[in-house]
Design an enzyme around this catalytic site. Structure first.
Site, PDB file in Angstrom:
ATOM      1  N   HIS A 198       1.302   8.307  27.127  1.00 50.28           N
ATOM      2  CA  HIS A 198       2.548   8.031  28.078  1.00 50.28           C
ATOM      3  C   HIS A 198       2.473   6.640  28.453  1.00 50.28           C
ATOM      4  O   HIS A 198       3.435   5.916  28.790  1.00 50.28           O
ATOM      5  CB  HIS A 198       2.502   8.944  29.118  1.00 50.28           C
ATOM      6  CG  HIS A 198       3.322  10.446  28.994  1.00 50.28           C
ATOM      7  ND1 HIS A 198       2.578  11.566  28.902  1.00 50.28           N
ATOM      8  CD2 HIS A 198       4.190  10.680  28.664  1.00 50.28           C
ATOM      9  CE1 HIS A 198       3.187  12.529  28.604  1.00 50.28           C
ATOM     10  NE2 HIS A 198       4.438  11.953  28.466  1.00 50.28           N
ATOM     11  N   GLU A 440       7.629  22.434  22.583  1.00 48.80           N
ATOM     12  CA  GLU A 440       6.521  21.362  22.242  1.00 48.80           C
ATOM     13  C   GLU A 440       5.201  22.297  22.456  1.00 48.80           C
ATOM     14  O   GLU A 440       4.139  21.371  22.040  1.00 48.80           O
ATOM     15  CB  GLU A 440       6.493  20.054  23.461  1.00 48.80           C
ATOM     16  CG  GLU A 440       6.766  20.919  24.862  1.00 48.80           C
ATOM     17  CD  GLU A 440       6.626  19.541  25.844  1.00 48.80           C
ATOM     18  OE1 GLU A 440       6.690  18.360  25.321  1.00 48.80           O
ATOM     19  OE2 GLU A 440       6.791  19.772  27.106  1.00 48.80           O
ATOM     20  N   ASP A 464       3.887  16.217  21.751  1.00 47.69           N
ATOM     21  CA  ASP A 464       3.185  17.287  22.048  1.00 47.69           C
ATOM     22  C   ASP A 464       2.990  18.411  21.068  1.00 47.69           C
ATOM     23  O   ASP A 464       2.024  18.993  20.784  1.00 47.69           O
ATOM     24  CB  ASP A 464       3.523  17.853  23.447  1.00 47.69           C
ATOM     25  CG  ASP A 464       3.068  17.147  24.760  1.00 47.69           C
ATOM     26  OD1 ASP A 464       1.927  16.926  24.787  1.00 47.69           O
ATOM     27  OD2 ASP A 464       3.792  16.849  25.303  1.00 47.69           O
ATOM     28  N   CYS A 511      13.559  14.917  20.773  1.00 53.98           N
ATOM     29  CA  CYS A 511      13.396  14.052  21.822  1.00 53.98           C
ATOM     30  C   CYS A 511      11.911  13.291  21.922  1.00 53.98           C
ATOM     31  O   CYS A 511      11.629  12.729  22.603  1.00 53.98           O
ATOM     32  CB  CYS A 511      13.835  14.550  23.234  1.00 53.98           C
ATOM     33  SG  CYS A 511      12.478  15.707  23.815  1.00 53.98           S
TER      34      CYS A 511
HETATM   35  C1  PEP Z   1       7.330  15.247  23.972  1.00 53.31           C
HETATM   36  O1  PEP Z   1       6.154  16.068  24.116  1.00 53.31           O
HETATM   37  O2  PEP Z   1       7.585  14.978  22.704  1.00 53.31           O
HETATM   38  C2  PEP Z   1       8.156  14.588  24.739  1.00 53.31           C
HETATM   39  C3  PEP Z   1       9.150  14.131  24.394  1.00 53.31           C
HETATM   40  O3  PEP Z   1       7.770  14.642  25.979  1.00 53.31           O
HETATM   41  P1  PEP Z   1       6.447  13.743  26.518  1.00 53.31           P
HETATM   42  O4  PEP Z   1       6.112  12.724  25.391  1.00 53.31           O
HETATM   43  O5  PEP Z   1       6.659  13.195  27.857  1.00 53.31           O
HETATM   44  O6  PEP Z   1       5.184  14.650  26.825  1.00 53.31           O
HETATM   45 MG    MG Z   2       5.803  16.565  25.787  1.00 53.28          MG
END
Ligand code: PEP
Ligand code: MG
Length: 596
Positions: A198, A440, A464, A511
């Site tokens: 993140h 995920e 994830d 996403c």
């Molecule tokens: C993911 O896990 O792909 C996602 C879009 O969420 P994050 O990266 O915030 O965990």
């Molecule tokens: Mg995620």
């Protein structure tokens, strides 16, 4: 500790956020104050008391200055914490007790303050209420500021960094990274971390070039060293010669001109040569990214990660704060749709005062929806804010880290309770607001057919999904070589979800960061996906790539990929396929990640 001066030393890490920049190194070390304790004579007492009062005044001025220098309105929302710190500076007990220690015990201010602190600390520890107990950290923050002032030490304060510096740290949390926006940090590099951490994702949305996972950055680099960082290639040069600097300047020019060229695609439709319309949306971390999403050609917001609303503050956002921010989102994105993901805290983002001790495995711990359905008050406040804002534009709610149907049902029950409350209070909201599940976790993907009966849409979070399916920690640089989006397992999982969704008539989007890489998007298009959400800057290049292919040829390519036993072979095949059809530039800029 770095000692030797390195010249032209190149170190390699993981490109976390693109951009080539040059700047001086600023090493972030958590400086520990070592106290100098001294007895004083009776004639020195008044002077010592005066010295203590001056240190307090200085601290007050410093806090005031920090507060005044916060220009960013969203960060300003959190500035009240500085008021709390200023209130601590006024605390009777802190001041009176320390002065009494100086006078009675004939000791210097540092020693006297330390004794007072010990007493206050014990009192705080005994408090039952977890929230109040956590105010201890504010007390310590303020005390360390006073100590440094007494000792004439500079403040090792990340928010004070100014000018063109490159922050060099062993690790930076998303919260640390967020604070950098205040100060125009030119870039940052860290020893640890991965591309889909993140911290990396946030640096991309803040537009700060970054390289992570360098392992040896803090041991090789001295504060003040000249650095070039290449956030695309994941390279750092320590004390470059002029010749090396020039070669980077050249590369920077080439990239810039390519970006300018690609930006022209922002306003064109995302459509394949055989007329298949693809929907491209933006991932945002902050509402003020909406304009960037729009100028890069996003049709809407496919993922608003709301965690930042909760970071770098000691209290929780109120329902009104949520409402105001989501309302701004709804109004500005209309007629497009915005998907708000409920709090995904835990993993690598933590809430002050709410961590449940040191989890051994935070990625698999009390994260996201698990936290929300345990801390229902926090969850309901957010849901209420979203629902109230839903009359100002089309909003959808997305639940993160769903592992099975029960979590969806529980989240829906809590949402019903919030809706009932709003109805009773005669507060309008969109009664048909759509809810979705992030896919995920592998268990969600294999039960996608069941989940489809409970939600209106799916959003596949590949960041994830890859982490959990391949058992590769997404923030661990030592295993990043195993983090393979085109692993046969990942392609099979995604295919399964798409088939289940299509069968149930539930729309499905991607996403995760895979959606920001043109080569992956083409493969995913071939697997039947037509909706992608990515960081805004990636949208034009994805559009350009989509407009160069037919959906049919991508379908044939994707089908072929299921014949290969390894990710390496899949990557090689896709790269070869692209090299045969497209220019060298296309492969270089659009299929960079396929290098084996
Ligand atoms: C993911 O896990 O792909 C996602 C879009 O969420 P994050 O990266 O915030 O965990
Ligand atoms: Mg995620």
């Amino acid at each position: 500790m770095a000692i030797q001066q390195q010249i032209n030393k190149v170190i390699h890490g993981i490109g976390a956020s693109p951009g080539i920049i040059t700047g001086r190194a600023y090493l972030v070390e958590r400086f520990k104050v070592r106290l100098h304790q001294k007895k004083i004579g009776p004639s020195q007492v008044d002077e010592e008391v005066e010295r203590f009062r001056r240190a307090i005044e200085e601290a007050r001025e410093q806090l005031k200055e920090i507060k005044e220098n916060i220009l960013d309105p969203e960060v300003r929302l959190h500035a009240f914490i500085l008021d709390v710190h200023m209130m601590i500076l006024d605390d009777e007990m802190l001041i009176r007790d320390t002065i009494e220690n100086i006078r009675k015990k004939k000791i210097n201010s540092e020693w006297a303050l330390d004794l007072t602190l010990g007493k206050l600390d014990a009192a705080f520890k005994a408090i039952e209420d977890e929230y109040l107990r956590e105010r201890r950290s504010d007390l310590h923050y303020v005390a360390s500021r006073i100590f440094r002032n007494l000792m004439g030490k500079k403040h090792d304060d990340i928010t004070k960094i100014k000018g063109k510096v490159i922050v060099v740290a062993h690790d930076l949390s998303p919260a640390d990274t967020l604070q950098m926006r205040l100060n125009q940090v030119a870039g940052f590099i860290t020893d640890i971390g991965g591309r889909v951490s993140h911290t990396a994702i946030l640096s991309r949305s803040l537009g700060i070039p970054a390289v992570v996972g360098l392992e040896v950055a803090t041991s090789l680099i001295n504060g003040g060293d000249l650095l070039i960082i290449d956030g695309e290639a994941g390279e750092v040069v320590i004390n470059p010669t002029e010749e090396v600097s020039d070669s980077f300047v050249e590369r920077k020019k080439r990239i810039k001109s390519f970006e300018r060229e690609v930006l022209k695609y922002a306003s064109l439709p995302a459509e394949t040569k055989d007329g298949v319309r693809i929907h491209l949306q933006a991932n945002i971390e902050m509402v003020d990214e909406i304009s960037s999403a729009q100028t890069h050609g996003a049709e809407g917001i496919g993922l608003y990660r709301t965690e930042i609303l909760y970071l770098n503050r000691k209290d929780l956002p109120t329902e009104e704060e949520h409402y105001q921010i989501y309302r701004k989102l709804a109004e500005n994105i209309s007629p497009g749709i915005a998907t708000i993901r409920t709090l995904d805290i835990g993993g690598d983002k933590f809430l002050d005062g709410y961590s449940k001790g040191n989890e051994m495995n935070p990625a698999m711990g009390l994260r996201a929806i698990r936290f929300s359905i345990q801390e229902t008050d926090i969850f309901k406040i957010q849901l209420s804010g979203i629902l109230r804002a839903s009359v100002y534009g089309e909003l959808r709610i997305l639940f993160p880290m769903i592992s099975g149907v029960e979590e969806i049902r529980r989240a829906k029950t809590l949402m019903e309770e919030v809706k009932k409350g709003l109805t009773r209070a005669k507060i309008p909201y969109d009664r048909k607001i759509k809810i979705g599940a992030m896919i995920e976790i592998p268990s969600a993907s294999v039960t996608a057919d069941i989940l489809a009966t409970e939600v209106d849409f799916f959003s596949i979070g590949t960041n994830d999904l890859i982490q959990y399916a391949l058992a590769v920690d997404r923030i661990n640089e030592h295993v990043s070589y195993l983090y393979e989006p085109l692993h046969p397992a990942i392609l099979r999982i995604i295919r399964g979800v798409v088939q289940a969704a299509q069968h149930a008539g539930v729309p499905v989007a991607i996403c995760g960061e895979m959606a920001a890489e043109p080569a992956y998007v083409l493969v995913l298009l071939g697997m039947g996906l037509e909706e992608f959400s990515m960081n805004p800057v990636a949208i034009p290049k994805v559009k350009k790539a989509l407009r160069m292919v037919t959906a049919e040829e991508m379908r044939i390519l994707a089908e072929k990929l299921f014949d290969f036993p390894t990710g390496t072979e899949i990557k090689r095949y896709v790269r070869q396929w692209m090299a045969e059809r497209f220019s060298e530039d296309f492969v270089k800029y659009f299929a960079e990640e396929l290098k084996t």
